[in-house]
Design a protein around this motif. Structure first.
Motif, PDB file in Angstrom:
ATOM      1  N   HIS A  85      19.419  80.667  70.118  1.00  0.00           N
ATOM      2  CA  HIS A  85      18.198  80.114  70.703  1.00  0.00           C
ATOM      3  C   HIS A  85      18.444  79.822  72.172  1.00  0.00           C
ATOM      4  O   HIS A  85      19.478  79.262  72.525  1.00  0.00           O
ATOM      5  N   HIS A 133      17.409  77.462  74.755  1.00  0.00           N
ATOM      6  CA  HIS A 133      16.738  76.152  74.796  1.00  0.00           C
ATOM      7  C   HIS A 133      16.110  75.941  76.173  1.00  0.00           C
ATOM      8  O   HIS A 133      16.798  75.986  77.183  1.00  0.00           O
ATOM      9  N   GLY A 134      14.788  75.733  76.158  1.00  0.00           N
ATOM     10  CA  GLY A 134      14.047  75.611  77.418  1.00  0.00           C
ATOM     11  C   GLY A 134      13.401  76.916  77.830  1.00  0.00           C
ATOM     12  O   GLY A 134      12.640  76.953  78.789  1.00  0.00           O
ATOM     13  N   HIS A 163      12.537  67.655  70.345  1.00  0.00           N
ATOM     14  CA  HIS A 163      12.497  68.887  71.152  1.00  0.00           C
ATOM     15  C   HIS A 163      11.443  69.845  70.627  1.00  0.00           C
ATOM     16  O   HIS A 163      11.362  70.079  69.421  1.00  0.00           O
ATOM     17  N   HIS A 203      10.203  73.803  70.930  1.00  0.00           N
ATOM     18  CA  HIS A 203      10.512  75.141  71.436  1.00  0.00           C
ATOM     19  C   HIS A 203       9.334  75.658  72.262  1.00  0.00           C
ATOM     20  O   HIS A 203       8.227  75.127  72.191  1.00  0.00           O
TER      21      HIS A 203
HETATM   22 CU    CU Z   1      14.777  74.863  72.128  1.00  0.00          CU
END
Ligand code: CU
Ligand code: C2O
Ligand code: CU
Length: 519
Positions: free
Chosen positions: A126, A128-129, A450, A452
């Motif tokens: 993944h 992230h961000g 968080h 996605h």
């Molecule tokens: Cu993420």
């Protein structure tokens, strides 16, 4: 968020004066806030003294390129790395290193990463961000299966009742359009149920995005722009990474032993793969992209000594890139997965000074993070402008839908969102593409939440203004026990199924995750 103060009335109006808990019909849990979200796992090996090892800087990967795209190949494999001086430790690493190599992209330039899984278990990557289409986002059941025949069985396998999972054998190509602002992103494992031990073993790296707006600024750059991946780890007597997995093969039974389900805390602070390292600096400004890649530990970072006049940490960026204006801090609270981009001006110290980055939430060995040795004066043509970037401020009036999510202990060994443990087939929210929504979160414990795909702005906390660390675009919000917060977010560009979850990795593995599907 623009950094400009919001009116308090605006947020009270949003909650209708009732509070989120009343709105969703639950009692707010009353808890005494524990200082750390987890249980300390002590190392069984003699630990080194701090500040003996130089700070490693992860190498930058070199791509193959064509007119539109940068192409990378990354192999995930078992390797041996000397983390504690003189002690070989087996890790799982991207390109066999922890942290993995750094990928550097330009905003809007497509980046394609082909991952090869040479580990003994399935993996998922993944970014992230990243503002990434669902097919490349690293959905927790979109496994890259390892080589060989015997496919590991696990709850994730039983959940292979996920008809939408796209599994590949040995390799998978992740395609990142990167139509997004300059920001500090990171990539890490995201395999359902086994994320926490896999990242603990080393599956995490930086992915930086640059753009013109950022590069036009006179900020410190080149060798004075340094990523810091802060983690905590524990070591067994034989030098291996120590973690309380029920099944250390990470093939069958997920989860940790009782006592650790609130989160696993290590007693060694490891920055860029080195314990309590030291960095020699010139007496000039440096930019540090600080990432808390710990499983559960929160840090309160401060410089000791403070420079004369204080405000030693000047925040210029958040999870989603540059702030509108710099925010000076004496200390910064950082929860798992959050990024704080800060400038430290070592010109405020004297050559010869030693400046320690302390963790005020730590005690004993976790009180120290790293040390800077101000070696010499040097010319510095950088500065931090009063205006950094333009940020579109989202306003509650733009939001068509408000949703409430309660993050809570499920009571049976798991963690829940709105009373449900994670299931790939349950869609908890279906925002319409390109629409703005308000999401309100309520917690019982520390939960760094968080989302996605998106970056959001924090509207407020506990019927009041956002906190001191809430500026700018965020993809992770640090919520403390019995806290409420509201964020505003636009679900732009990509339809499909994405997850949102607690980024305390033990909570995430124990099912504190849910789906939203953009329609
Ligand atoms: Cu993420
Ligand atoms: Cu950093 Cu879903 O993760
Ligand atoms: Cu949590």
């Amino acid at each position: 968020m623009t950094g400009r103060p919001r009116s308090r009335r605006g947020f009270l109006g949003l909650l209708g004066g009732m509070g989120v808990a009343a709105a969703i019909g639950v009692e707010l849990p009353r808890l005494v806030a524990p200082s750390q979200p987890g249980q300390l796992l002590r190392s069984q090996i003699l630990l080194p003294r701090p500040f003996q090892v130089p700070l490693p800087i992860p190498p930058v990967l070199v791509p193959r390129t064509d007119a539109t795209t940068d192409y990378y190949d990354v192999t995930q494999r078992v390797a041996t790395q000397e983390i504690l001086p003189g002690v070989p430790t087996e890790i799982w690493g991207y390109e066999g290193r922890f942290p993995g190599p750094t990928i550097v992209s330009r905003s809007g330039r497509r980046t394609v990463v082909r991952h090869r899984n040479r580990l003994p278990v399935p993996t998922v990557v993944h970014l992230h961000g990243g503002h990434t289409p669902a097919t490349s986002d690293g959905y927790p059941t979109d496994l890259i299966l390892p080589a060989g025949t015997g496919y590991p069985t696990s709850r994730a396998d039983a959940m292979a009742a996920d008809p939408r999972a796209i599994r590949t054998h040995e390799t998978r190509v992740y395609d990142y359009p990167l139509h997004q602002r300059a920001a500090t992103l990171w990539y890490h494992d995201h395999r359902m149920d086994f994320n926490a031990p896999s990242i603990w073993r080393g599956l995490a790296g930086f992915h930086l995005v640059h753009d013109q707006e950022e590069q036009a600024l006179p900020l410190p750059d080149g060798p004075r722009d340094i990523p810091l991946m802060i983690t905590d780890r524990s070591f067994a007597a034989d030098g291996s990474l120590h973690y309380p997995s029920i099944d250390p093969t990470l093939r069958h039974t997920p989860g940790v032993y009782d006592g650790y389900r609130q989160g696993v805390l290590g007693d060694v602070v490891v920055v860029n793969g080195a314990p309590w390292p030291t960095l020699e600096v010139d007496a000039v400004r440096y930019r540090f992209r600080i990432l808390n890649a710990s499983n559960a530990r929160r840090y309160r970072l401060t410089l000791n000594p403070q420079p004369p006049g204080g405000s030693g940490l000047v925040q210029i960026g958040s999870d989603g890139g540059l702030l509108q204006r710099p925010v000076p801090h004496d200390a910064i609270d950082i929860a798992p997965a959050e990024r704080f981009d800060v400038v430290i001006d070592f010109g405020r110290y004297r050559p010869g000074d030693r400046v320690t980055l302390l963790n005020l939430l730590g005690s004993g060995t976790t009180r120290h993070v790293m040390q800077f040795h101000v070696a010499r004066s040097a010319p510095d043509d950088s500065h931090v402008p009063g205006q950094l970037a333009r940020i579109e401020k989202l306003h509650p009036a733009q939001a068509g839908t408000t949703r409430d999510f309660l993050f809570r202990d499920g009571g049976d060994g798991g963690w829940e969102i709105n009373g449900e443990p994670f299931s790939p087939t349950r869609i908890s929210a279906a925002p319409r593409i390109d629409e703005v929504e308000i999401w309100r979160f309520t917690t019982d414990f520390h939960h760094p939440i968080h989302l996605h795909l998106v970056q959001f702005q924090i509207l407020g906390r506990n019927d009041a203004e956002p906190g001191p660390y809430d500026s700018g675009w965020k993809d992770t919000i640090d919520l403390r026990p019995a806290e409420q917060a509201a964020v505003i977010v636009r679900f732009a560009d990509y339809k499909g199924r994405f997850v949102f979850h607690c980024h305390n990795l033990e909570h995430e593995d124990m099912a504190m995750m849910a789906n939203f599907e953009i329609v």
